[in-house]
Design a protein around this motif. Structure first.
Motif, PDB file in Angstrom:
ATOM      1  N   UNK A   9       0.823  -1.238   0.018  1.00  0.00           N
ATOM      2  CA  UNK A   9      -0.175   0.095  -0.052  1.00  0.00           C
ATOM      3  C   UNK A   9       0.836   1.120   0.220  1.00  0.00           C
ATOM      4  N   UNK A  10       0.998   1.717  -1.122  1.00  0.00           N
ATOM      5  CA  UNK A  10       1.941   2.946  -1.176  1.00  0.00           C
ATOM      6  C   UNK A  10       3.269   2.528  -0.959  1.00  0.00           C
ATOM      7  N   UNK A  11       4.027   3.103  -0.085  1.00  0.00           N
ATOM      8  CA  UNK A  11       5.357   2.753   0.330  1.00  0.00           C
ATOM      9  C   UNK A  11       5.528   1.728   1.134  1.00  0.00           C
ATOM     10  N   UNK A  12       4.421   1.405   1.978  1.00  0.00           N
ATOM     11  CA  UNK A  12       4.106   0.319   3.176  1.00  0.00           C
ATOM     12  C   UNK A  12       3.921  -1.068   2.541  1.00  0.00           C
ATOM     13  N   UNK A  13       4.374  -1.897   3.287  1.00  0.00           N
ATOM     14  CA  UNK A  13       4.233  -3.444   3.232  1.00  0.00           C
ATOM     15  C   UNK A  13       3.497  -4.234   4.130  1.00  0.00           C
ATOM     16  N   UNK A  14       2.328  -4.677   4.152  1.00  0.00           N
ATOM     17  CA  UNK A  14       1.810  -5.448   5.209  1.00  0.00           C
ATOM     18  C   UNK A  14       1.786  -7.009   5.052  1.00  0.00           C
ATOM     19  N   UNK A  15       2.040  -7.613   6.170  1.00  0.00           N
ATOM     20  CA  UNK A  15       1.994  -9.199   6.051  1.00  0.00           C
ATOM     21  C   UNK A  15       0.959  -9.732   6.940  1.00  0.00           C
ATOM     22  N   UNK A  16       0.330 -10.843   6.481  1.00  0.00           N
ATOM     23  CA  UNK A  16      -0.509 -11.698   7.399  1.00  0.00           C
ATOM     24  C   UNK A  16       0.251 -12.999   7.790  1.00  0.00           C
ATOM     25  N   UNK A  17       0.391 -13.052   9.139  1.00  0.00           N
ATOM     26  CA  UNK A  17       1.335 -14.241   9.620  1.00  0.00           C
ATOM     27  C   UNK A  17       0.843 -15.698   9.120  1.00  0.00           C
ATOM     28  N   UNK A  18      -0.527 -15.942   9.216  1.00  0.00           N
ATOM     29  CA  UNK A  18      -1.238 -17.071   8.974  1.00  0.00           C
ATOM     30  C   UNK A  18      -1.099 -17.305   7.328  1.00  0.00           C
ATOM     31  N   UNK A  19      -1.362 -16.404   6.642  1.00  0.00           N
ATOM     32  CA  UNK A  19      -1.029 -16.568   5.112  1.00  0.00           C
ATOM     33  C   UNK A  19       0.281 -16.771   4.717  1.00  0.00           C
ATOM     34  N   UNK A  20       1.336 -16.215   5.449  1.00  0.00           N
ATOM     35  CA  UNK A  20       2.799 -16.250   5.270  1.00  0.00           C
ATOM     36  C   UNK A  20       3.164 -17.598   5.580  1.00  0.00           C
ATOM     37  N   UNK A  21       2.789 -18.318   6.687  1.00  0.00           N
ATOM     38  CA  UNK A  21       2.977 -19.616   6.722  1.00  0.00           C
ATOM     39  C   UNK A  21       2.361 -20.740   5.878  1.00  0.00           C
ATOM     40  N   UNK A  22       1.131 -20.358   5.336  1.00  0.00           N
ATOM     41  CA  UNK A  22       0.573 -21.387   4.429  1.00  0.00           C
ATOM     42  C   UNK A  22       1.782 -21.066   2.984  1.00  0.00           C
TER      43      UNK A  22
END
Length: 77
Positions: free
Chosen positions: A47-60
């Motif tokens: 989102x713009x310059x920001x990066x967001x992470x979702x832990x559960x989806x990352x593990x998947x």
């Protein structure tokens, strides 16, 4: 394993996620090499310059890489 794309997720800024110590790998390395694949899988939002992470989806996503016997660095064609 697939993730539910209708789940709103639990999104955290990348810097906060790194500080939390939840990730089993170096997130900067992973995002540098796999940003687009992570975005397509649904574990990373830009989102713009920001990066967001979702832990559960990352593990998947990491489980999916393991299932396909791929490393974090994509093979060059």
């Amino acid at each position: 394993m697939t993730h539910d794309k209708t789940d709103p997720g639990n999104w955290v800024r990348l810097a906060d996620y790194i500080r939390s110590g939840k990730s089993p790998i170096d997130m900067r390395w992973l995002v540098f090499h796999r940003r687009e694949a992570m975005r397509q899988f649904g574990c990373l939002l830009k989102l713009g310059k920001g990066i967001l992470i979702d832990h559960d989806r990352l593990m998947a996503y990491l489980e999916e890489l393991d299932r396909r016997k791929e490393g974090i660095v994509p093979k060059l064609s």
